[in-house]
Design a protein around this motif. Structure first.
Motif, PDB file in Angstrom:
ATOM      1  N   LYS A  21      56.576  29.813  61.205  1.00  0.00           N
ATOM      2  CA  LYS A  21      56.194  28.831  60.100  1.00  0.00           C
ATOM      3  C   LYS A  21      54.605  28.053  60.651  1.00  0.00           C
ATOM      4  CE  LYS A  21      58.088  24.042  58.695  1.00  0.00           C
ATOM      5  NZ  LYS A  21      59.168  23.120  58.735  1.00  0.00           N
ATOM      6  N   GLY A  46      56.988  27.822  55.565  1.00  0.00           N
ATOM      7  CA  GLY A  46      57.343  29.229  56.096  1.00  0.00           C
ATOM      8  C   GLY A  46      56.192  30.337  55.970  1.00  0.00           C
ATOM      9  N   THR A  57      58.188  24.986  68.677  1.00  0.00           N
ATOM     10  CA  THR A  57      56.976  24.690  68.062  1.00  0.00           C
ATOM     11  C   THR A  57      55.843  24.109  68.929  1.00  0.00           C
ATOM     12  OG1 THR A  57      58.274  23.958  66.210  1.00  0.00           O
ATOM     13  CG2 THR A  57      56.016  23.214  66.002  1.00  0.00           C
TER      14      THR A  57
END
Length: 697
Positions: free
Chosen positions: A510, A515, A578
């Motif tokens: 992502k 995505g 992330t």
């Protein structure tokens, strides 16, 4: 054992280059340790960069009691003769500084006024030639020619000129013929004084003016106006336009992408934009004399030469004054010029250091870092911040010199010239749709940032639908410090900055709010060429790069900010995490334009297609798979003057090994003269029925 052998090989190479070195010291009291360190730095650079046949260096630093000429590597690849510190070379565009200084000497003598139109000084036939092509010679001034702000098309950078030189390398060009070519191949780039376009054409016109006003040949005028004898230039001369001075050593061989081009006629770059042959010591003497006030009669003349117009501040190679560039070397403001065959000459007034180098290869491999030598010398002499030229983390920057109205003016020029110059602009987009996109951008400009305007222009060229129509991203765009690569449907991190090391080898799942599949599709719908997007490799290779460009990601709606881009990664074990990736301002190699990011690789041993990064064309036999593998990143030397020995050698290997497969890997190949492939490689493969089959080729 393999790594030990590699280390031994590296030491052996360095020992070989060290053996072939020579040093000439002009100061008997020079620090021998300092000289030895300089020689070591030079030898290491040549050993680490096989694309360089050799390199010459002169460093003059009175505060360090240093005035030394050095050499490393080869005079030419065929004879294997070692370079001598006083072998001479083609300085190419460094000649422009001599041309500009000669014009300014005529200015001091009252024979020319810088703000007078060139129609006052050019012969009638030249003025008429320019005027017939739309140039207003009564408005273009001498100052415009000197500062590359005339808008006159540059014949020397035109692809048609390269083709003409390639097709007839021994053709004897005239100055008039080169100006005629510029008129034939290009129109005015802008109204004089309103932009910057580097132009050899302007400088060959200045060469004509020098001859006309001085009553001397250009070679004689250089010697008289600049007083070569007083400065001590005894190894400098205009190739073929005057005899070489007595005792001058031979001309070292220039190379282009590994091919010896010494036989190319000197007239291709001779009449003021280039043409001088010199040594590193002579160039050091000239630039020191020029920038310490020993060439001009008045100090104000040098000040005039160093004034950089607002149009000339932000360009590759530095800000451009009159035939001279300003650049920063290790925190020092330095002035000088570079030349096509690998010459660069700079004097740094505050540090009182002059550095001249020449590496005899017009197109070094992209792994060569132009700034490295300067940084190491600066560190050794302790004249500035000698930290290595790594990319520094910082906020994205905007172009500070462009107003909204100037952007709108650029957009109108962009749309008008595309329609005029493109062979078939509306082959994929209708004229109505094209005009609609331009009009919408024009209306939106007041509310857009600089980078958003650029990306929107990129979207317009994408809709034109061919790979050769594109807006080049400006050097003030930033980059996420990651290198990505598509393996099938997986986008993997192959390189990353040290502070993002945990992302190495992971899948990108992502970027921003999208995505990875949706992000790629959004790029295809906006900034990737509509027709070229039908080519799977084009999409994969370009999207992997564009997904690391924050300005593009934000403009097309993939990321919300250009200051930090959240990216989600997934390990092979399925763990997702992330990271907020901050963009960096990359270092750009001023000589080659290659981007340097200082990234860490995911694997110690790179895959086959990434091996031998300094070699543009190489091949090997892989016995386990019975495959002849060819890495074809660059066209071999046959691409310029004909004859393709590298292709012949590949076929000899095929005939010898009788492989089950022949793989020709074109990844990283940005183009070239494909006629050589059609003439040589393809017919050779077609003659070999055993390999010319689906599944084997």
């Amino acid at each position: 054992m393999i790594y030990f052998l590699k280390a031994i090989l590296a030491l052996a190479l360095l020992a070989h280059f060290s053996f072939a070195q020579t040093v000439k010291t002009n100061n008997a009291n020079a620090d021998s340790g300092l000289v030895a360190e300089l020689q070591k730095i030079l030898a290491e650079e040549v050993a680490a960069n096989p694309s360089l046949p050799g390199e010459l260096l002169h460093v003059a630093a009175p505060k360090q009691n240093l005035d030394v000429s050095l050499a490393a590597g080869l005079f030419d690849r065929q004879s294997k003769l070692a370079l001598d510190p006083h072998h001479v070379f083609r300085v190419a565009s460094v000649t422009k500084t001599f041309t500009a200084a000669s014009i300014l000497r005529l200015y001091e003598e009252g024979k020319i006024k810088l703000d007078n139109p060139i129609s006052d000084y050019l012969p009638k036939e030249y003025a008429e030639l320019l005027e017939n092509d739309g140039y207003q010679t009564n408005q273009i001034t001498v100052r415009h020619l000197l500062t590359h702000t005339s808008g006159i098309h540059d014949y020397a950078q035109d692809p048609q000129y390269f083709a003409a030189v390639r097709n007839d390398p021994k053709h004897r060009w005239t100055r008039m013929e080169q100006v005629q070519s510029a008129m034939k191949w290009g129109k005015p780039h802008f109204e004089s004084g309103k932009g910057y376009h580097y132009s050899d054409t302007g400088y060959v016109l200045l060469g004509e003016i020098i001859e006309r006003l001085s009553g001397l040949s250009l070679a004689e005028a250089f010697r008289a106006l600049l007083d070569f004898k007083k400065i001590g230039l005894d190894e400098t001369y205009l190739e073929t336009l005057e005899p070489a001075p007595a005792g001058v050593k031979p001309l070292s061989h220039p190379y282009f992408e590994g091919m010896d081009v010494i036989e190319v006629d000197a007239s291709h770059d001779l009449y003021g934009g280039g043409g001088l042959i010199s040594s590193t010591e002579d160039l050091a003497r000239f630039f020191r004399a020029l920038l310490t006030g020993k060439v001009f009669k008045k100090s104000s003349t040098l000040e005039t030469m160093l004034v950089v117009p607002p149009t000339n501040e932000s360009f590759r190679g530095g800000a451009n004054g009159m035939g001279i560039f300003r650049r920063n070397i290790a925190g020092n403001v330095c002035w000088g010029h570079t030349g096509f065959w690998g010459t660069s000459a700079y004097h740094c007034p505050a540090a009182d250091v002059t550095i001249v180098r020449h590496y005899n290869e017009a197109e070094p491999h992209e792994s060569f870092v132009f700034n490295d030598l300067y940084e190491k010398i600066s560190g050794l002499l302790k004249i500035g911040n000698s930290s290595p030229p790594m990319a520094q983390t910082q906020k994205p920057i905007n172009n500070p010199t462009i107003s909204k109205e100037q952007w709108r003016e650029d957009l109108r020029y962009f749309a008008r010239e595309l329609a005029k110059r493109h062979k078939n602009l509306y082959h994929s987009i209708s004229k109505e749709k094209f005009d609609e996109m331009v009009l919408k951008l024009d209306r939106d400009i007041p509310s857009l940032t600089d980078y958003q305007i650029v990306v929107r222009m990129l979207e317009i060229t994408a809709k034109v639908g061919d790979g050769h129509t594109v807006v080049v991203q400006p050097d003030w765009f930033t980059i996420l410090p990651l290198r990505l690569y598509w393996y099938g449907n997986e986008l993997r991190v192959t390189h990353a900055a040290e502070n993002y090391r945990e992302a190495l080898g992971t899948r990108v799942v992502k970027i921003g709010d999208f995505g990875i599949k949706e992000a790629k599709e959004r790029l295809m719908a906006t900034v990737l060429s509509t027709e070229e997007s039908k080519n799977e490799w084009y999409v994969l290779s370009n999207s992997a790069v564009l997904l690391t460009r924050p300005e593009i990601l934000q403009t097309v709606g993939i990321a919300r900010s250009v200051e930090r881009v959240p990216i989600t990664f997934e390990t092979d074990a399925g763990k997702q995490f992330t990271l907020e990736i901050a963009p960096i301002k990359p270092m750009v190699d001023a000589s080659t334009g290659a981007v340097r990011l200082g990234l860490v690789p995911a694997v110690k041993e790179p895959p086959l297609y990434q091996q031998k990064p300094t070699e543009g064309f190489w091949y090997t036999y892989l016995p386990d798979s019975q495959t002849v593998y060819v890495s074809f990143r660059r066209y071999p030397k046959c691409s310029l003057l004909g004859g393709c020995p590298e292709f012949d050698n590949v076929m000899k290997l095929v005939d010898e090994k009788k492989p089950a497969h022949l793989v020709i890997d074109l990844r990283g190949n940005s183009g070239g003269d494909s006629s050589t492939v059609r003439r040589s490689l393809i017919p050779a493969i077609q003659k070999r029925a055993a390999i010319n089959q689906k599944g084997r080729l």
